[in-house]
Motif scaffolding. Structure first.
Motif, short mmCIF file in Angstrom:
data_model
loop_
_atom_site.label_atom_id
_atom_site.label_comp_id
_atom_site.label_asym_id
_atom_site.label_seq_id
_atom_site.Cartn_x
_atom_site.Cartn_y
_atom_site.Cartn_z
N LEU A 26 0.82 -1.21 0.00
CA LEU A 26 0.00 0.00 0.00
C LEU A 26 0.86 1.26 0.00
N GLY A 27 2.07 1.16 0.56
CA GLY A 27 2.99 2.29 0.54
C GLY A 27 3.37 2.67 -0.88
N GLU A 28 3.61 1.65 -1.72
CA GLU A 28 3.95 1.90 -3.13
C GLU A 28 2.78 2.56 -3.87
N ILE A 29 1.58 2.08 -3.60
CA ILE A 29 0.40 2.67 -4.24
C ILE A 29 0.23 4.13 -3.81
N ALA A 30 0.37 4.36 -2.51
CA ALA A 30 0.18 5.71 -1.98
C ALA A 30 1.21 6.68 -2.54
N VAL A 31 2.46 6.27 -2.61
CA VAL A 31 3.51 7.18 -3.06
C VAL A 31 3.35 7.51 -4.53
N GLN A 32 2.86 6.57 -5.33
CA GLN A 32 2.64 6.86 -6.75
C GLN A 32 1.60 7.96 -6.92
N HIS A 33 0.53 7.88 -6.14
CA HIS A 33 -0.52 8.90 -6.23
C HIS A 33 -0.02 10.25 -5.73
N CYS A 34 0.79 10.22 -4.66
CA CYS A 34 1.35 11.48 -4.15
C CYS A 34 2.22 12.16 -5.19
N MET A 35 2.99 11.36 -5.91
CA MET A 35 3.89 11.91 -6.93
C MET A 35 3.12 12.53 -8.09
N LYS A 36 1.97 11.95 -8.40
CA LYS A 36 1.16 12.50 -9.49
C LYS A 36 0.55 13.84 -9.09
N LEU A 37 0.31 14.02 -7.79
CA LEU A 37 -0.42 15.20 -7.32
C LEU A 37 0.47 16.33 -6.83
N GLU A 38 1.73 16.02 -6.50
CA GLU A 38 2.62 17.03 -5.94
C GLU A 38 3.89 17.15 -6.77
N SER A 39 4.43 18.38 -6.82
CA SER A 39 5.69 18.59 -7.54
C SER A 39 6.89 18.31 -6.63
N ASP A 40 6.76 18.65 -5.36
CA ASP A 40 7.84 18.40 -4.40
C ASP A 40 7.62 17.02 -3.77
N VAL A 41 8.38 16.03 -4.23
CA VAL A 41 8.12 14.64 -3.83
C VAL A 41 9.23 14.04 -2.96
N ALA A 42 10.18 14.85 -2.56
CA ALA A 42 11.32 14.33 -1.80
C ALA A 42 10.88 13.63 -0.51
N GLY A 43 9.92 14.25 0.19
CA GLY A 43 9.45 13.67 1.45
C GLY A 43 8.78 12.32 1.24
N TYR A 44 8.00 12.18 0.17
CA TYR A 44 7.33 10.91 -0.13
C TYR A 44 8.36 9.83 -0.47
N CYS A 45 9.40 10.26 -1.23
CA CYS A 45 10.46 9.32 -1.60
C CYS A 45 11.15 8.78 -0.35
#
Length: 521
Positions: free
Chosen positions: A465-484
């Motif tokens: 579920l972490g992989e699914i969540a981070v993919q959606h976060c990346m699509k919605l946000e430009s600053d993705v360092a925290g999600y990574c």
């Protein structure tokens, strides 16, 4: 002046009906409507019969404050006292029933009037517009034999409030004469519809402007989030009054610019400028302090309340409850809440939210039950505070029940409510339930919702579920360092060292790779 008038009246030797009538009329004309009504009642208790001026002034006061009880009582005296044929009394009665929304009685009075003036016609037109009967108002407007500028302005305002600016514009073009109200009504109508370009065109074309014109434009820019345009207009004004300062301070506060709001307030009360603030000013200032969690600035203002001549009312006290709660002074907030003369929905919601964010979950729940006991229905803000309280206490099932009860109470959950629920379920380890809730949302989940799930996955080391969540976060946000970083931590926690290394951000190409995924951003 009002105090002096009272002294004159009470020092007169047996004041007659004419004297009382003059006093009632004076207070009505000066906007002290409740005082005018009170004097009318007192005059009758003294055994004096009111004059037509006293009755019409008292009725006008009742209409202004929508005091139906006294208004209807005075109506009952009109026939007994023989004022049925007095056009001023009849017009005041017509205006009263129009303003309290009793269009049927207003029309009956209008039809029975033997002598109608333009004020009578305008009062009836206003009644139809206030009742939202735009079609009937249009028909009645066409029937008015001699329309004045008030007739035209009322009809234009009716179209503007209904959002039909095309018809409002058409009527504006037909007006034989226009005044400032005509222009300001058009500007306000376009601003309310979000058409600030048209509003600005009218503003620039005005042959003359008053304070209302400037304030309407600033409020329109504020509503559309264009703070810079509002600021430019504000800066153009050489002589700024209290209303203009209030509009600009509110613009800053409402658009998440609290520092500028407090800076402008500080400028406003400088000795070389000094404009005395009022309750509206302080409402915006308290909001700005709440956003900054700046209790120190408010404490400084509180020391000068007597200088400002402002006494806290329930509205300001409710705003202070929110401020103290957000600054962590929940006990002080509760003291203020207990001291309210009347606790309304806003006050309860502020206190429930305050308890929720300060870990006083059971107090929040108790307040909610108390609110329901007072027959006050919850709104979105109430549920935000209540769900926050359940989240802090880790009461998952109770929180779920509360969330599901929202629709039963006619309140549709917003993205914020879904975000709180995802956080609550995630903290408790109910990750699958949290994911299912997201997939069944009636609106598109935002980064905050997916981010709440990702945080929960990090706590419970759920890779899938972490992989699914981070993919959606990346699509919605430009600053993705925290999600990574979060997903990399999940991989590391479960011993997937290679995946943790593979999941990286290239400083040059801004390329992020998720194991098993081929897309890049």
């Amino acid at each position: 002046m009002a105090h002096y008038v009272h002294l004159v009246l009470h020092h007169m030797h047996n004041p007659d009906s004419f004297s009382w009538g003059c006093m009632i009329r004076f207070f009505s004309q000066k906007g002290q409507f409740n005082e005018a009504i009170s004097l009318y009642v007192q005059m009758q208790r003294n055994g004096l019969s009111p004059t037509s001026h006293a009755i019409s002034s008292a009725l006008k006061s009742c209409a202004k404050v929508q005091d139906e009880l006294h208004g209807v009582s005075i109506h009952g005296q009109v026939h007994v006292l023989g004022f049925d044929a007095c056009v001023y009394v009849q017009t005041a009665l017509l205006d009263l029933y129009s303003k309290i929304g009793d269009v049927g009685t207003a029309r009956k009075l209008f039809d029975e009037m033997s002598d109608r003036n333009v004020v009578s016609w305008n009062s009836m037109l206003s009644g139809y517009l206030k009742a939202g009967n735009l079609g009937k108002a249009q028909e009645f407007f066409e029937e008015i034999p001699k329309k004045d500028v008030v007739s035209w302005n009322s009809m234009i305002s009716g179209y503007a409030k209904a959002g039909d600016m095309d018809l409002a514009y058409s009527l504006f073009q037909q007006m034989p004469e226009r005044n400032l109200v005509s222009w300001n009504t058009m500007i306000g109508g376009y601003a309310d519809c979000g058409s600030m370009v048209s509003a600005r065109e009218f503003f620039d074309a005005m042959p003359m402007r008053n304070s209302v014109s400037w304030i309407t434009m600033i409020a329109g820019y504020s509503k559309s989030g264009d703070v810079e345009s509002a600021q430019k207009l504000f800066d153009k004004m050489d002589k700024k009054d209290l209303l203009l300062y209030n509009a600009m301070i509110a613009c800053y506060a409402q658009n998440s610019r609290p520092k500028e709001a407090l800076e402008l307030f500080s400028e406003m009360i400088k000795p070389e400028i000094y404009v005395n603030p009022d309750k509206m000013t302080l409402a915006s200032v308290i909001s700005a302090c709440s956003q900054l969690a700046d209790l120190e600035y408010w404490c400084w203002i509180e020391l000068h309340m007597n200088d400002f001549g402002i006494i806290l009312d329930d509205h300001l006290t409710t705003a202070l409850i929110d401020l103290y709660a957000k600054c962590g002074s929940i006990d002080r907030a509760y003291e203020l809440f207990q001291g309210l003369r009347q606790r309304d929905l806003v006050a309860y919601s502020a206190m429930i939210y305050g308890c929720g964010i300060n870990g006083r979950s059971f107090d929040a729940i108790k307040l909610y039950e108390q609110m329901l006991g007072d027959c006050i229905r919850p709104n979105l803000a109430t549920y935000t505070g209540l769900l926050t309280a359940y989240n802090h206490a880790g009461l998952v099932e109770e929180g779920y029940q509360c969330f599901n009860s929202m629709k039963e109470n006619g309140v549709m959950p917003s993205l914020d409510h879904y975000g709180i629920m995802i956080d609550l379920l995630g903290r408790a380890g109910w990750l699958n339930e949290a994911y299912n809730l997201i997939t069944n949302m009636p609106m598109r989940p935002n980064a905050s919702v997916w981010g709440a799930l990702l945080l929960a996955c990090r706590v419970h080391n759920n890779v899938e579920l972490g992989e699914i969540a981070v993919q959606h976060c990346m699509k919605l946000e430009s600053d993705v360092a925290g999600y990574c970083s979060l997903l990399s931590s999940i991989y590391a926690a479960v011993g997937k060292w290679e995946d943790a290394k593979k999941f990286r951000m290239s400083e040059e190409g801004k390329i992020i790779k998720v194991p098993g995924c081929s897309w890049t951003i």
